[in-house]
Design a protein around this motif. Structure first.
Motif, mmCIF file in Angstrom:
data_model
loop_
_atom_site.group_PDB
_atom_site.id
_atom_site.type_symbol
_atom_site.label_atom_id
_atom_site.label_comp_id
_atom_site.label_asym_id
_atom_site.label_seq_id
_atom_site.Cartn_x
_atom_site.Cartn_y
_atom_site.Cartn_z
ATOM 1 N N ASN A 46 69.218 80.061 137.990
ATOM 2 C CA ASN A 46 69.821 79.511 139.201
ATOM 3 C C ASN A 46 69.676 80.527 140.329
ATOM 4 O O ASN A 46 69.765 81.730 140.096
ATOM 5 C CB ASN A 46 71.308 79.207 138.988
ATOM 6 C CG ASN A 46 71.542 78.161 137.921
ATOM 7 O OD1 ASN A 46 71.508 76.965 138.185
ATOM 8 N ND2 ASN A 46 71.772 78.617 136.693
ATOM 9 N N VAL A 47 69.473 80.029 141.536
ATOM 10 C CA VAL A 47 69.309 80.890 142.703
ATOM 11 C C VAL A 47 70.307 80.454 143.773
ATOM 12 O O VAL A 47 70.464 79.253 144.035
ATOM 13 C CB VAL A 47 67.876 80.798 143.260
ATOM 14 C CG1 VAL A 47 67.744 81.607 144.555
ATOM 15 C CG2 VAL A 47 66.866 81.284 142.228
ATOM 16 N N VAL A 48 70.983 81.430 144.374
ATOM 17 C CA VAL A 48 71.863 81.163 145.510
ATOM 18 C C VAL A 48 71.395 82.046 146.659
ATOM 19 O O VAL A 48 71.396 83.276 146.549
ATOM 20 C CB VAL A 48 73.338 81.448 145.183
ATOM 21 C CG1 VAL A 48 74.208 81.136 146.401
ATOM 22 C CG2 VAL A 48 73.799 80.638 143.972
ATOM 23 N N ILE A 49 70.980 81.420 147.744
ATOM 24 C CA ILE A 49 70.480 82.120 148.923
ATOM 25 C C ILE A 49 71.487 81.933 150.047
ATOM 26 O O ILE A 49 71.885 80.806 150.349
ATOM 27 C CB ILE A 49 69.107 81.575 149.337
ATOM 28 C CG1 ILE A 49 68.066 81.929 148.265
ATOM 29 C CG2 ILE A 49 68.686 82.130 150.698
ATOM 30 C CD1 ILE A 49 66.728 81.230 148.460
ATOM 31 N N VAL A 50 71.911 83.041 150.641
ATOM 32 C CA VAL A 50 72.891 82.995 151.724
ATOM 33 C C VAL A 50 72.205 83.430 153.011
ATOM 34 O O VAL A 50 71.512 84.448 153.046
ATOM 35 C CB VAL A 50 74.097 83.905 151.429
ATOM 36 C CG1 VAL A 50 75.153 83.747 152.519
ATOM 37 C CG2 VAL A 50 74.687 83.596 150.056
ATOM 38 N N SER A 51 72.429 82.659 154.086
ATOM 39 C CA SER A 51 71.763 82.969 155.354
ATOM 40 C C SER A 51 72.630 82.604 156.538
ATOM 41 O O SER A 51 73.237 81.532 156.574
ATOM 42 C CB SER A 51 70.435 82.209 155.462
ATOM 43 O OG SER A 51 69.833 82.406 156.725
ATOM 44 N N GLY A 52 72.652 83.496 157.518
ATOM 45 C CA GLY A 52 73.187 83.121 158.812
ATOM 46 C C GLY A 52 72.251 82.129 159.481
ATOM 47 O O GLY A 52 71.029 82.161 159.266
ATOM 48 N N VAL A 53 72.814 81.243 160.311
ATOM 49 C CA VAL A 53 71.971 80.229 160.957
ATOM 50 C C VAL A 53 71.098 80.827 162.049
ATOM 51 O O VAL A 53 70.209 80.143 162.578
ATOM 52 C CB VAL A 53 72.813 79.064 161.520
ATOM 53 C CG1 VAL A 53 73.515 78.314 160.402
ATOM 54 C CG2 VAL A 53 73.813 79.559 162.556
ATOM 55 N N ASN A 54 71.295 82.100 162.386
ATOM 56 C CA ASN A 54 70.401 82.767 163.325
ATOM 57 C C ASN A 54 68.975 82.869 162.795
ATOM 58 O O ASN A 54 68.037 83.122 163.564
ATOM 59 C CB ASN A 54 70.907 84.172 163.657
ATOM 60 C CG ASN A 54 71.168 85.017 162.426
ATOM 61 O OD1 ASN A 54 71.994 84.657 161.583
ATOM 62 N ND2 ASN A 54 70.508 86.153 162.334
ATOM 63 N N LYS A 55 68.787 82.629 161.505
ATOM 64 C CA LYS A 55 67.447 82.693 160.919
ATOM 65 C C LYS A 55 66.712 81.365 160.984
ATOM 66 O O LYS A 55 65.564 81.262 160.551
ATOM 67 C CB LYS A 55 67.542 83.174 159.471
ATOM 68 C CG LYS A 55 68.114 84.579 159.365
ATOM 69 C CD LYS A 55 68.180 85.063 157.937
ATOM 70 C CE LYS A 55 68.857 86.424 157.867
ATOM 71 N NZ LYS A 55 68.950 86.933 156.472
ATOM 72 N N VAL A 56 67.368 80.341 161.510
ATOM 73 C CA VAL A 56 66.732 79.027 161.651
ATOM 74 C C VAL A 56 65.840 79.021 162.890
ATOM 75 O O VAL A 56 66.286 79.353 163.995
ATOM 76 C CB VAL A 56 67.787 77.911 161.762
ATOM 77 C CG1 VAL A 56 67.126 76.574 162.067
ATOM 78 C CG2 VAL A 56 68.598 77.820 160.464
#
Length: 218
Positions: free
Chosen positions: A149-159
């Motif tokens: 399983n993979v969980v990726i966390v990102s701020g929306v500034n990377k969109v």
């Protein structure tokens, strides 16, 4: 004292047009396109909610590994994995307790098959693709297949709007900042040596993307 992003970010030249907070419509469209590409998506408003969302993903008894991620540090997950009150097996703590270099490297490779592998991402295209790179590959090696399983966390500034923009962001935002961090932390320059474009997740419920409506990571 641990290194802080502010130690190097303020003096690093980046393309700030590829590091802006998008509007709600863009976040919603990105989440929908990611879902269409097979990713599970959780959208939260804050770093605190992101940590709660991550905690809720991982069952007791699971083996857990995290690739280096400024975002995971900013939401408090890196500290929680090492010191928090949970019933997970922290592979990272086990690895860094190994004195022998060869055995530690072997353990790092084995950790790619953790029950849950967590990390960040360098860019997300609104069209639903994820882009990341490593110098060693110790993070992105787990994403496509190795981890259960993979969980990726990102701020929306990377969109950013397109996959081409995501690749540009990797070069002109993520790399300069990671390079400065690596020089401060390890005394060596980083490199975009191994690159991943994660276009689709074909296994149901395997990969979750936690999108945080904050400026996090790089």
């Amino acid at each position: 004292m641990s290194q802080q992003k502010s130690d190097y970010a303020a003096d690093t030249d980046i393309d700030e047009s590829l590091d802006e907070l998008p509007d709600d419509e863009t976040v919603e469209a990105t989440a929908e396109n990611l879902r269409d590409n097979g990713f599970d998506v959780v959208v939260v408003d804050s770093a605190e909610e992101a940590l709660e969302a991550v905690q809720s993903q991982i069952p007791s008894g699971a083996s857990v590994m995290n690739g280096h991620s400024t975002t995971l540090e900013e939401i408090g997950f890196a500290e929680y994995l090492s010191e928090g009150d949970h019933e997970w097996e922290s592979l990272a703590d086990e690895i860094w307790s190994i004195d022998d270099d060869a055995k530690r490297q072997a353990a790092r490779r084995e950790s790619q098959t953790a029950d849950y592998f967590l990390g960040g991402i360098n860019a997300i295209a609104r069209t639903g693709e994820l882009v990341a790179a490593d110098r060693s590959g110790s993070r992105i090696g787990a994403y496509p297949f190795a981890a259960s399983n993979v969980v990726i966390v990102s701020g929306v500034n990377k969109v950013v709007p397109t996959l081409s923009d995501a690749l540009d962001r990797l070069e002109s935002v993520a790399y300069p900042l990671e390079n400065e961090r690596a020089k401060e932390a390890y005394g060596v320059e980083s490199a975009i040596a191994k690159q991943l474009i994660f276009r689709q997740e074909l296994e149901d419920d395997r990969t979750t993307v936690v999108l945080v409506r904050e400026q996090l990571g790089y």
